[in-house]
Scaffold this motif. Sequence first.
Motif, PDB file in Angstrom:
ATOM      1  N   GLU A 557       0.830  -1.210   0.000  1.00 23.92           N
ATOM      2  CA  GLU A 557       0.000   0.000   0.000  1.00 23.92           C
ATOM      3  C   GLU A 557       0.866   1.262   0.000  1.00 23.92           C
ATOM      4  O   GLU A 557       0.600   2.221  -0.739  1.00 23.92           O
ATOM      5  N   VAL A 558       1.887   1.259   0.862  1.00 23.50           N
ATOM      6  CA  VAL A 558       2.755   2.438   0.987  1.00 23.50           C
ATOM      7  C   VAL A 558       3.484   2.706  -0.324  1.00 23.50           C
ATOM      8  O   VAL A 558       3.644   3.863  -0.745  1.00 23.50           O
ATOM      9  N   ALA A 559       3.937   1.656  -0.995  1.00 21.02           N
ATOM     10  CA  ALA A 559       4.689   1.817  -2.227  1.00 21.02           C
ATOM     11  C   ALA A 559       3.797   2.139  -3.425  1.00 21.02           C
ATOM     12  O   ALA A 559       4.176   2.937  -4.288  1.00 21.02           O
ATOM     13  N   CYS A 560       2.614   1.522  -3.471  1.00 25.32           N
ATOM     14  CA  CYS A 560       1.755   1.636  -4.656  1.00 25.32           C
ATOM     15  C   CYS A 560       0.675   2.697  -4.527  1.00 25.32           C
ATOM     16  O   CYS A 560       0.119   3.143  -5.545  1.00 25.32           O
ATOM     17  N   GLY A 561       0.326   3.082  -3.299  1.00 20.99           N
ATOM     18  CA  GLY A 561      -0.761   4.030  -3.119  1.00 20.99           C
ATOM     19  C   GLY A 561      -2.106   3.445  -3.498  1.00 20.99           C
ATOM     20  O   GLY A 561      -3.021   4.165  -3.903  1.00 20.99           O
ATOM     21  N   ARG A 562      -2.238   2.131  -3.400  1.00 21.91           N
ATOM     22  CA  ARG A 562      -3.496   1.427  -3.710  1.00 21.91           C
ATOM     23  C   ARG A 562      -3.960   0.654  -2.486  1.00 21.91           C
ATOM     24  O   ARG A 562      -3.144   0.182  -1.691  1.00 21.91           O
ATOM     25  N   LEU A 577      -4.471  -6.417  -4.357  1.00 22.29           N
ATOM     26  CA  LEU A 577      -3.206  -5.706  -4.512  1.00 22.29           C
ATOM     27  C   LEU A 577      -2.031  -6.670  -4.647  1.00 22.29           C
ATOM     28  O   LEU A 577      -1.155  -6.486  -5.495  1.00 22.29           O
ATOM     29  N   VAL A 578      -1.989  -7.716  -3.816  1.00 23.49           N
ATOM     30  CA  VAL A 578      -0.876  -8.669  -3.875  1.00 23.49           C
ATOM     31  C   VAL A 578      -0.834  -9.343  -5.242  1.00 23.49           C
ATOM     32  O   VAL A 578       0.234  -9.475  -5.852  1.00 23.49           O
ATOM     33  N   ASP A 579      -1.994  -9.755  -5.746  1.00 24.53           N
ATOM     34  CA  ASP A 579      -2.038 -10.392  -7.069  1.00 24.53           C
ATOM     35  C   ASP A 579      -1.565  -9.434  -8.159  1.00 24.53           C
ATOM     36  O   ASP A 579      -0.833  -9.826  -9.082  1.00 24.53           O
ATOM     37  N   TRP A 580      -1.975  -8.185  -8.062  1.00 21.24           N
ATOM     38  CA  TRP A 580      -1.633  -7.192  -9.090  1.00 21.24           C
ATOM     39  C   TRP A 580      -0.128  -6.945  -9.132  1.00 21.24           C
ATOM     40  O   TRP A 580       0.486  -6.936 -10.212  1.00 21.24           O
ATOM     41  N   VAL A 581       0.494  -6.760  -7.963  1.00 18.06           N
ATOM     42  CA  VAL A 581       1.936  -6.501  -7.931  1.00 18.06           C
ATOM     43  C   VAL A 581       2.700  -7.741  -8.391  1.00 18.06           C
ATOM     44  O   VAL A 581       3.691  -7.644  -9.130  1.00 18.06           O
ATOM     45  N   TRP A 582       2.222  -8.928  -7.984  1.00 18.98           N
ATOM     46  CA  TRP A 582       2.933 -10.146  -8.378  1.00 18.98           C
ATOM     47  C   TRP A 582       2.861 -10.366  -9.884  1.00 18.98           C
ATOM     48  O   TRP A 582       3.797 -10.860 -10.507  1.00 18.98           O
ATOM     49  N   ASP A 588       8.561  -8.783 -15.094  1.00 16.71           N
ATOM     50  CA  ASP A 588       9.725  -7.915 -14.869  1.00 16.71           C
ATOM     51  C   ASP A 588       9.361  -6.442 -14.998  1.00 16.71           C
ATOM     52  O   ASP A 588      10.163  -5.615 -15.468  1.00 16.71           O
ATOM     53  N   LYS A 589       8.151  -6.079 -14.563  1.00 20.92           N
ATOM     54  CA  LYS A 589       7.682  -4.697 -14.617  1.00 20.92           C
ATOM     55  C   LYS A 589       7.271  -4.196 -13.228  1.00 20.92           C
ATOM     56  O   LYS A 589       6.402  -3.340 -13.105  1.00 20.92           O
ATOM     57  N   ILE A 590       7.889  -4.743 -12.198  1.00 23.33           N
ATOM     58  CA  ILE A 590       7.415  -4.449 -10.845  1.00 23.33           C
ATOM     59  C   ILE A 590       7.522  -2.966 -10.513  1.00 23.33           C
ATOM     60  O   ILE A 590       6.717  -2.431  -9.741  1.00 23.33           O
ATOM     61  N   ILE A 591       8.459  -2.278 -11.121  1.00 25.34           N
ATOM     62  CA  ILE A 591       8.630  -0.850 -10.820  1.00 25.34           C
ATOM     63  C   ILE A 591       7.412  -0.048 -11.289  1.00 25.34           C
ATOM     64  O   ILE A 591       7.162   1.073 -10.799  1.00 25.34           O
ATOM     65  N   GLU A 592       6.623  -0.596 -12.216  1.00 23.16           N
ATOM     66  CA  GLU A 592       5.418   0.085 -12.693  1.00 23.16           C
ATOM     67  C   GLU A 592       4.321   0.120 -11.627  1.00 23.16           C
ATOM     68  O   GLU A 592       3.310   0.803 -11.797  1.00 23.16           O
ATOM     69  N   GLU A 604      14.674   4.342  -7.181  1.00 21.68           N
ATOM     70  CA  GLU A 604      14.195   3.127  -7.841  1.00 21.68           C
ATOM     71  C   GLU A 604      14.639   1.882  -7.092  1.00 21.68           C
ATOM     72  O   GLU A 604      13.880   0.910  -6.985  1.00 21.68           O
ATOM     73  N   ASP A 605      15.870   1.876  -6.558  1.00 24.19           N
ATOM     74  CA  ASP A 605      16.353   0.712  -5.805  1.00 24.19           C
ATOM     75  C   ASP A 605      15.530   0.509  -4.534  1.00 24.19           C
ATOM     76  O   ASP A 605      15.165  -0.626  -4.192  1.00 24.19           O
ATOM     77  N   GLU A 606      15.239   1.601  -3.830  1.00 25.30           N
ATOM     78  CA  GLU A 606      14.444   1.490  -2.613  1.00 25.30           C
ATOM     79  C   GLU A 606      13.008   1.072  -2.926  1.00 25.30           C
ATOM     80  O   GLU A 606      12.416   0.268  -2.195  1.00 25.30           O
ATOM     81  N   MET A 607      12.453   1.608  -3.997  1.00 22.84           N
ATOM     82  CA  MET A 607      11.086   1.238  -4.378  1.00 22.84           C
ATOM     83  C   MET A 607      11.013  -0.252  -4.694  1.00 22.84           C
ATOM     84  O   MET A 607      10.108  -0.957  -4.227  1.00 22.84           O
ATOM     85  N   LYS A 608      11.957  -0.717  -5.507  1.00 15.37           N
ATOM     86  CA  LYS A 608      11.948  -2.138  -5.869  1.00 15.37           C
ATOM     87  C   LYS A 608      12.139  -3.005  -4.630  1.00 15.37           C
ATOM     88  O   LYS A 608      11.502  -4.051  -4.482  1.00 15.37           O
ATOM     89  N   LYS A 609      13.012  -2.556  -3.727  1.00 17.70           N
ATOM     90  CA  LYS A 609      13.245  -3.309  -2.490  1.00 17.70           C
ATOM     91  C   LYS A 609      11.963  -3.413  -1.670  1.00 17.70           C
ATOM     92  O   LYS A 609      11.594  -4.483  -1.178  1.00 17.70           O
TER      93      LYS A 609
END
Length: 686
Positions: A557-562, A577-582, A588-592, A604-609
């Motif tokens: 939630e904190v990372a995606c705002g969803r 949300l979990v299904d959508w991010v996975w 290989d588009k997790i940063i989106e 970007e590194d912190e977001m991906k982490k």
Amino acid sequence: MPAMIAPSPSPRSHLFFTIPLFFLLCISPVSASKNVRFDFRSFTFRNVTLLGDSYLRNDAVGLTRDLSVPASSSGTVIYNSPIAFFDPLTNSSASFWTRFTFSVTNVNSGASFGDGLTFFLSPDNLTLGSPGGYLGLVNSSQLTKNRFVAVEFDTRLDDLFRDPNDNHVGLDVDSLISVKTADPVARGIDLKSGKLINTWVVYRSDEKIVNVYMSYSSFRPENPILSVDIDLSSYFKEFMYVGFSASTEGSTELHTIQDWTFETSGFSNANAPPRQPHNVSDNMVIPLIPMGNSGNGSHKKLGLGLGIAGPAFFFVVLSVFGWVSVRRCKKLTGELKDFSPEFLKGPKEFQYVELKTATRGFHSSRIVGHGSFGTVYKAVFAPSGATFAVKRSKHTHEGRTEFLAELSIIACLRHKNLVQLQGWCAEKGELLLVYEFMPNGSLDKVLYQESVEGTTLLKWPQRYNIAMGIASVLSYLHQECEQQVIHRDIKTSNIMLDGNLNPRLGDFGLARLMDHDKSPVSTLTAGTMGYLAPEYLQYGKATEKTDVFSFGVVLLEVACGRRPIQKEQDSQKMVNLVDWVWSLHSEDKIIEAADKRLNGEFSEDEMKKLLLIGLSCANPSCDDRLSMRRVLQILNNEASLPALSKSKPSLTFSCSLPLSIDEIVSDCEKSARASPVYEITIKTES
């Protein structure tokens, strides 16, 4: 009551007879039976008990598993409190009516349907039957064990129970062979249409008739679909439970209850006093004896005696009331004394009057939130202007239990990312906790609030700091306390933000203490849909891993705002949300998945982490989830992320693990009643 005048006793005998009579009439009601009404436009864990495979989702109750593959399933939902249906003192039975909205849908278009659902009355609050044609109401090995009165909405033809077709309504009494059935299709109602069906079940004890009405609209039809002449009084127990059950066998049929209203009637009429003579008030208990010029001196003396008896009687009643109140107060005080001396010397004991004044009499304008424990008010103390948050208990047994739970737990905890307890109050039947006030409110309100320019109010450094703070406090609760604390309700609305937007975890009303080397406690599933781990929904066992799952959802939630479950604007489809991010991770588009309102202003590194940690914590397999200590190390760059599967592990179910109903539902009662429960196994696709 009617006036009672003895024929000839002396005034003194009148006096001594009247006082105990009045006393008994006051403290011993003619009947303990009372009419009941409840109206649930949405369901919560506070008003119903879930058994078997039933679950809460979007304020509605699902009775059978929501799976895309055919399965066998049974579930029950029961109103928490027993309801009076028979009064042995007046030998009267209740009438009742209920209205509920249900739907029967199929996940797979064109797949087979079955088996159906029921509305039932039962003397047992652990009613859970077998899957298949048993409708989750009776056990396949003990067909006559469960007692019930039920209306079935059957969607499969079963010759064993003499079903007329695969789409019928029937009245069942202690057996699934219906007393009488009817075909709703003849009235334009298809049980398997997937539409919301409004249903009314009405029983009139005076007419001895059960009527069942069904409609796609909110208006009750003039004629019932099913009408049965039957006297249910012989089947009514003094107290019974009401609820719904459903089952499947080799199908993907879903059964959902959207809302529910229930009401009994008849007891007030049975217990009402008959009309009094014209010279006696309906509200009087003391008989009125003429005191005019009758010349009867004994009547005058009797009137004088009763004049003395009346005040004496009220004095006795007042004394009893005071005695009961004192006992209740002493009981609560005794419970509070069980806490350690360190606690009693720590947080301040506030006076009720000062908390009431500081919240303007607990005025609605001072409400700043609602928790599992009760309502939260802003309290401003004059003349200093000091501001606190006061949590006020709901006036229920559950509220009292959670008050004591929160008080005993959080008073012993010390961490910079916990909402600090300042004091408490237990007066006038009120249970109150006093906390430091968080000026920025809860994380969910700040996270989903947009500024005028459409940007987020939480910048990336603040979000990463929030993730670090909650990871730190959960690591403290799970690994560093003398007794491990399982919060059980980690979500953004329970994370508060102080003046500098630092996170503070609060609301310990659902928390549980346990020794580090003990097995997890089985409890009634509690928490909020979207944050609940699959094994917790399945078994009701709260562990540190269930907290980790909820934390993983919060990170996403904190990372995606969803939100955890959110409706897509285009398709109106509910997306997890979990299904959508996975799914993005698998491409290989997790940063989106990053919150678009950040406008790319993040590391970007912190977001991906953060996103990968969130998925690792929300892994369906509890064994593959990270510990909170490991999460904190990764966030602090002291450890590396473990490998994560590209595809989300899928869940399959088997009947290999028998667990008793009591293991799932209660951590207090033990019994030998057992029912098959389904084991979760994990299949990982690399």
